[in-house]
Design a protein around this motif. Structure first.
Motif, PDB file in Angstrom:
ATOM      1  N   GLY A  47      40.713  39.023  43.817  1.00 37.76           N
ATOM      2  CA  GLY A  47      41.408  39.403  42.577  1.00 37.76           C
ATOM      3  C   GLY A  47      41.699  40.889  42.446  1.00 37.76           C
ATOM      4  O   GLY A  47      42.357  41.318  41.506  1.00 37.76           O
ATOM      5  N   TRP A  48      41.178  41.718  43.383  1.00 40.09           N
ATOM      6  CA  TRP A  48      41.423  43.155  43.332  1.00 40.09           C
ATOM      7  C   TRP A  48      42.628  43.498  44.203  1.00 40.09           C
ATOM      8  O   TRP A  48      42.824  42.895  45.258  1.00 40.09           O
ATOM      9  CB  TRP A  48      40.219  43.943  43.861  1.00 40.09           C
ATOM     10  N   HIS A  49      43.415  44.467  43.783  1.00 40.32           N
ATOM     11  CA  HIS A  49      44.572  44.917  44.564  1.00 40.32           C
ATOM     12  C   HIS A  49      44.732  46.422  44.336  1.00 40.32           C
ATOM     13  O   HIS A  49      44.959  46.866  43.213  1.00 40.32           O
ATOM     14  CB  HIS A  49      45.832  44.158  44.114  1.00 40.32           C
ATOM     15  N   GLU A  50      44.581  47.195  45.417  1.00 40.23           N
ATOM     16  CA  GLU A  50      44.627  48.659  45.312  1.00 40.23           C
ATOM     17  C   GLU A  50      45.629  49.255  46.304  1.00 40.23           C
ATOM     18  O   GLU A  50      45.992  48.603  47.284  1.00 40.23           O
ATOM     19  CB  GLU A  50      43.240  49.250  45.621  1.00 40.23           C
ATOM     20  N   ILE A 108      45.131  51.263  40.851  1.00 39.89           N
ATOM     21  CA  ILE A 108      44.987  49.820  40.598  1.00 39.89           C
ATOM     22  C   ILE A 108      46.379  49.236  40.370  1.00 39.89           C
ATOM     23  O   ILE A 108      47.122  49.702  39.501  1.00 39.89           O
ATOM     24  CB  ILE A 108      44.087  49.554  39.373  1.00 39.89           C
ATOM     25  N   VAL A 109      46.732  48.234  41.173  1.00 37.73           N
ATOM     26  CA  VAL A 109      48.079  47.646  41.145  1.00 37.73           C
ATOM     27  C   VAL A 109      48.229  46.699  39.948  1.00 37.73           C
ATOM     28  O   VAL A 109      47.253  46.103  39.482  1.00 37.73           O
ATOM     29  CB  VAL A 109      48.373  46.929  42.482  1.00 37.73           C
ATOM     30  N   TRP A 110      49.457  46.557  39.471  1.00 41.22           N
ATOM     31  CA  TRP A 110      49.741  45.796  38.243  1.00 41.22           C
ATOM     32  C   TRP A 110      49.172  44.382  38.244  1.00 41.22           C
ATOM     33  O   TRP A 110      48.733  43.874  37.221  1.00 41.22           O
ATOM     34  CB  TRP A 110      51.254  45.753  37.977  1.00 41.22           C
ATOM     35  N   ASP A 111      49.148  43.713  39.424  1.00 43.09           N
ATOM     36  CA  ASP A 111      48.715  42.305  39.445  1.00 43.09           C
ATOM     37  C   ASP A 111      47.215  42.140  39.686  1.00 43.09           C
ATOM     38  O   ASP A 111      46.728  41.035  39.867  1.00 43.09           O
ATOM     39  CB  ASP A 111      49.514  41.511  40.483  1.00 43.09           C
ATOM     40  N   ASP A 112      46.478  43.257  39.670  1.00 40.37           N
ATOM     41  CA  ASP A 112      45.032  43.232  39.881  1.00 40.37           C
ATOM     42  C   ASP A 112      44.348  42.549  38.683  1.00 40.37           C
ATOM     43  O   ASP A 112      44.715  42.790  37.536  1.00 40.37           O
ATOM     44  CB  ASP A 112      44.560  44.690  40.002  1.00 40.37           C
ATOM     45  N   ALA A 162      46.586  50.621  30.172  1.00 38.05           N
ATOM     46  CA  ALA A 162      45.461  51.191  29.415  1.00 38.05           C
ATOM     47  C   ALA A 162      44.158  50.481  29.768  1.00 38.05           C
ATOM     48  O   ALA A 162      43.098  51.109  29.867  1.00 38.05           O
ATOM     49  CB  ALA A 162      45.716  51.080  27.913  1.00 38.05           C
ATOM     50  N   ILE A 163      44.244  49.169  29.991  1.00 41.14           N
ATOM     51  CA  ILE A 163      43.056  48.375  30.351  1.00 41.14           C
ATOM     52  C   ILE A 163      42.540  48.815  31.727  1.00 41.14           C
ATOM     53  O   ILE A 163      41.339  48.939  31.956  1.00 41.14           O
ATOM     54  CB  ILE A 163      43.412  46.865  30.358  1.00 41.14           C
ATOM     55  N   LYS A 164      43.482  49.084  32.645  1.00 38.25           N
ATOM     56  CA  LYS A 164      43.104  49.541  33.994  1.00 38.25           C
ATOM     57  C   LYS A 164      42.453  50.929  33.923  1.00 38.25           C
ATOM     58  O   LYS A 164      41.466  51.212  34.608  1.00 38.25           O
ATOM     59  CB  LYS A 164      44.339  49.572  34.904  1.00 38.25           C
TER      60      LYS A 164
END
Length: 534
Positions: A47-50, A108-112, A162-164
């Motif tokens: 679920g992580w995407h960087e 942190i990528v948008w779809d993370d 903002a959440i990221k």
């Protein structure tokens, strides 16, 4: 050596989710030169995407320099490029140091989807404490949700920047320290690109345009300013945020490289840029871009339409600092082209993306199979971060061809779900949908979309609409070729070649039966994984 010709061109730096491109357009939107490279993606946990912010900048510099060589090889002087626009993957979050100009962690990528628990925390906060709308006046529960939506146009979701940023502050010691000590600069991808390409620490140009700012959860849609109530609620200092600028004005110049001294004069997040590139500049016009994800934007003109059916209110563009903002309704699908990539890379079901079309063509229907592509939850209109990917309806009859077709259909069903919501919110029926993006190259995808949606799909011949949109904004800022974004008729000669139309052929009863099946499958996928307030 023969001398090089002088032209009047505009460049676009298109920094997408997986690759960066630099394209040079003439006044008709013909591509005169281009260069594209993929840059590394990092998936450290499920679920992580960087991405690495420095590798991203390197890809930008290489593309600009290489495209400039292509331009000269074609006989044109690189001085022919009069301005450039920038368009970017939206919602991806970058944190860097004010003092050193260096990144503090990977972006942190948008779809993370790592921020599920951060989302749960702020949902609980909204329910119990509420959001302070005026000094001492808090709105909580449903009133709080409405107040937040009214200010920002957005719900609390893993999707927004903002959440990221909050996650970074909580989980990266050096980001928290920088935030506490006022050394933190935060931005979405275009902020970081402008900062670096104009000279970094030396020039310290820290800006974001209104379209990208409207995806952070921190912008007030009415005032076009960072909102105190939202900053307080998300516990973010105003000092970390960039200055908000319009989508079309001269911001600065390239500090280095082949196009040193060329003005940066247009910025828009990729989906807004695609709306502009498709020339959907007036109320009631809509486009959908099918790339890694899919994004449908419907122009609502001067009005902020607050959706009651799961869509986002966003800014389409603003022409110059004194221009009136133009708004849009948006529906976002997290997984579109990336589902095809998954079939190829993770499942080895096909060896190329094109093969999915061929495989899907080989069966008359999906044999009762539905594929809910909720790899990182579901976005519009469902907004369920806990939804899980699901392939259902499998029998011993099922073949890879059925799964390939179900993958294309997932895209069409999610598009239809968004359009059904748009119909309810805007009280208007969509006659046709303009499309672009890598996934639209296959005719089968387009036929499936028309059939399941029940509307005409229009695909232009030159489908680099995202890049074209930012180029038009930059050209308009310096009135190149007489372009003026506020007067769509000045763009009449842009990208007029060969549209292809796809009309629905599926009988209505079949379409409705399939649609009911899809909704049933979505219900099964929902709420699989619940976030917890940490």
């Amino acid at each position: 050596m023969t001398s090089l010709k002088q032209g009047e061109f505009v460049g676009s730096l298109d920094c997408g989710t997986t690759s960066t491109r630099f394209l040079v357009f003439d006044k008709y939107a013909n591509i005169v030169a281009q260069h594209q490279i993929e840059y590394p993606q990092y998936y450290p946990e499920p679920g992580w995407h960087e991405q690495d912010p420095d590798e991203l900048i390197e890809s930008c510099e290489v593309c600009i320099n290489e495209a400039s060589k292509v331009l000269e090889a074609a006989g044109w002087s690189k001085d022919s490029v009069k301005a450039i626009g920038i368009t970017n993957q939206r919602e991806s979050a970058v944190a860097w140091s004010r003092k050193t100009g260096k990144p503090l962690c990977r972006l942190i990528v948008w779809d993370d989807a790592r921020t599920k628990n951060t989302v749960a925390h702020f949902e609980v906060k909204l329910k119990t404490v509420g959001i302070e709308v005026k000094p001492g006046e808090f709105k909580k529960g449903d009133e709080g949700i409405d107040a937040l939506r009214k200010l920002s146009g957005l719900p609390i979701s893993t999707y927004f920047s903002a959440i990221k940023l909050r996650w970074m502050i909580e989980h990266h010691e050096n980001v928290r320290k920088a935030h506490d000590e006022d050394d933190l600069l935060f931005g979405t991808v275009e902020s970081w690109i402008v900062y670096r390409l104009t000279g970094g620490v030396e020039k310290n140009l820290h800006i974001t345009d209104v379209t990208n700012a409207s995806r952070t959860l921190l912008l007030n849609l009415n005032t076009l300013k960072w909102d105190d109530s939202l900053l307080k609620f998300f516990e973010i200092k105003p000092s970390v945020l960039p200055k908000i600028v319009s989508s079309s004005e001269v911001y600065g110049e390239l500090a280095n490289g082949a196009l040193k001294g060329v003005k940066i004069a247009g910025i828009a997040g990729d989906q807004q840029a695609a709306l502009i590139g498709n020339k959907c500049l007036k109320q009631g016009e809509a486009k959908c871009t099918y790339g890694t994800g899919a994004f449908l934007l419907f122009c609502t003109g001067d009005d902020i339409v607050l959706s009651k059916h799961g869509l986002l209110s966003t800014i389409a563009y603003q022409d110059g600092q004194n221009g009136k903002p133009v708004y849009a309704l948006e529906g976002s699908i997290a997984v579109a082209g990336s589902a095809i990539k998954w079939l190829r890379d993770s499942m080895a079901l096909v060896t190329s993306a094109a093969e999915v079309n061929t495989l899907a063509e080989s069966v008359p229907d999906s044999g009762g199979v539905y594929f809910v592509t909720a790899f990182s939850g579901l976005l519009a209109p469902y907004w369920d971060p806990g939804a899980a990917g699901l392939i259902i309806g499998l029998t011993s009859y099922t073949t890879p061809a059925h799964i390939a077709l179900a993958t294309l259909e997932a895209n069409a069903f999610q598009t239809r779900a968004i359009l059904e919501s748009m119909k309810l919110d805007s009280k208007s029926e969509l006659k046709h949908l303009k499309v672009d993006g890598g996934m639209t190259n296959g005719d089968k995808v387009m036929k499936v979309l028309a059939d399941i949606g029940g509307f005409t799909v229009i695909r232009p011949e030159m489908r680099e609409s995202t890049a074209l949109g930012s180029a038009l904004l930059a050209g308009s800022a310096i009135r190149l070729h007489g372009w003026n974004i506020s007067e769509p008729e000045t763009l009449a000669e842009v990208n007029t070649k060969g549209n292809k139309e796809f009309t629905p052929t599926m009988p209505e009863p079949v379409r409705e039966k399939r649609w009911a099946g899809w909704q049933h499958a979505v219900e099964r996928s929902r709420g699989w994984e619940e976030g917890k307030d940490e």
